[in-house]
Design an enzyme around this catalytic site. Structure first.
Site, mmCIF file in Angstrom:
data_model
loop_
_atom_site.group_PDB
_atom_site.id
_atom_site.type_symbol
_atom_site.label_atom_id
_atom_site.label_comp_id
_atom_site.label_asym_id
_atom_site.label_seq_id
_atom_site.Cartn_x
_atom_site.Cartn_y
_atom_site.Cartn_z
ATOM 1 C CB SER A 84 5.123 5.134 4.159
ATOM 2 O OG SER A 84 5.497 6.133 5.078
ATOM 3 C CG HIS A 136 -0.492 6.023 4.735
ATOM 4 N ND1 HIS A 136 -1.869 5.958 4.868
ATOM 5 C CD2 HIS A 136 -0.062 6.904 5.677
ATOM 6 C CE1 HIS A 136 -2.242 6.754 5.859
ATOM 7 N NE2 HIS A 136 -1.172 7.336 6.363
ATOM 8 C CG ASP A 165 -2.801 3.233 7.167
ATOM 9 O OD1 ASP A 165 -2.748 2.668 6.066
ATOM 10 O OD2 ASP A 165 -3.632 4.126 7.437
ATOM 11 C CG ASN A 210 -1.773 1.202 1.387
ATOM 12 O OD1 ASN A 210 -2.449 1.567 0.429
ATOM 13 N ND2 ASN A 210 -1.786 1.837 2.552
HETATM 14 C C1 GRF Z 1 -2.964 9.041 -2.499
HETATM 15 O O1 GRF Z 1 -2.485 10.140 -1.764
HETATM 16 C C2 GRF Z 1 -2.898 7.806 -1.656
HETATM 17 O O2 GRF Z 1 -1.753 7.701 -0.902
HETATM 18 C C3 GRF Z 1 -4.083 8.032 -0.775
HETATM 19 O O3 GRF Z 1 -5.073 8.506 -1.635
HETATM 20 C C4 GRF Z 1 -4.459 9.163 -2.729
HETATM 21 C C5 GRF Z 1 -4.903 8.482 -3.970
HETATM 22 O O4 GRF Z 1 -4.437 9.121 -5.093
HETATM 23 N N1 GRF Z 1 -4.403 6.881 -0.010
HETATM 24 P P1 GRF Z 1 -4.610 8.495 -6.543
HETATM 25 O O5 GRF Z 1 -5.988 7.860 -6.628
HETATM 26 O O6 GRF Z 1 -3.515 7.488 -6.741
HETATM 27 O O7 GRF Z 1 -4.484 9.655 -7.492
#
Ligand code: GRF
Length: 215
Positions: free
Chosen positions: A139, A112, A148, A110
């Protein structure tokens, strides 16, 4: 080393992280075979990005299932039908249950938007600004049942500026996400990255962070 790592990418929205993966793959910089993009939201922009790239775009909408366990079972079936070696959560905004997570143990990562373990959960940029931290960031981690909280693979730091708001900070963090997520996938595809006894290992050594200390 797998020539073309079979991968399934899970999204919920905009899909800019997905786009970063697709672009690196198309440039020949990322040896992955993206077997499907699965969205938990029917209208997700990332589904269009997948279709534009000629990738199978699948919707598994939790709203269509009477129970969460049934949704996760359907999601698992869609994923497993593609036999991925790695499942990538790229802006997938739902928390997955422990049965699901354990099923993909060691092959589920994932991205984050914070320097974990700081700011788990949502609204990380707002919370970083409120906390007055000097550095924020992103991360990539292995997913475990601890939301997370799984072992970190790679991080990237962003300096918080005095005039930042959540949007300006998010833009700079997102740019780093687009760099470190494909990097982690590349390591996995190269057979250099794994989860062993609860630790993320790169070339047999613990993945260290901040990123500067990763070999
Ligand atoms: C990213 O910041 C991701 O880390 C978070 O949501 C956002 C998603 O962005 N969980 P995208 O859909 O990849 O443009």
């Amino acid at each position: 080393m797998i020539a073309q790592l079979p991968v399934v990418v899970l999204i919920s929205g905009r899909g800019s992280n997905l786009q970063a993966i697709i672009e690196q793959q198309q440039r020949g910089d990322l040896p992955v075979d993206i077997r499907a993009v699965i969205s938990s939201r029917p209208g997700a922009q990332g589904l269009d990005r997948a279709r534009d790239a000629g990738l199978p775009a699948v919707i598994v909408d939790p709203g269509r299932f009477p129970a969460r366990a049934l949704f996760e079972k359907a999601l698992m079936e869609e994923i497993d039908a593609r036999a991925p070696a790695l499942v990538v959560l790229a802006g997938f905004m739902l928390v997955l249950g422990s049965d699901f997570v354990r099923h993909y143990s060691g092959r589920l990562i994932n991205v984050h938007p914070s320097l974990l373990p700081q700011f788990k959960g949502l609204h990380t940029h707002e919370r970083a600004l409120q906390a007055g931290v000097r550095y924020h960031g992103a991360s990539v981690h292995f997913v475990t049942p601890d939301v997370d909280g799984g072992p970190v693979i790679i991080q990237a730091q962003v300096e918080v500026r005095a005039d930042d708001n959540a949007q300006t900070l998010a833009v700079r963090v997102l740019k780093e996400e687009h760099r470190i997520l494909p990097e982690a996938i590349r390591w996995f595809a190269q057979g250099r990255l794994g989860l062993e006894q609860g630790r993320a290992l790169l070339d047999g050594r613990p993945c260290m962070h901040p990123e500067g200390s990763v070999p």
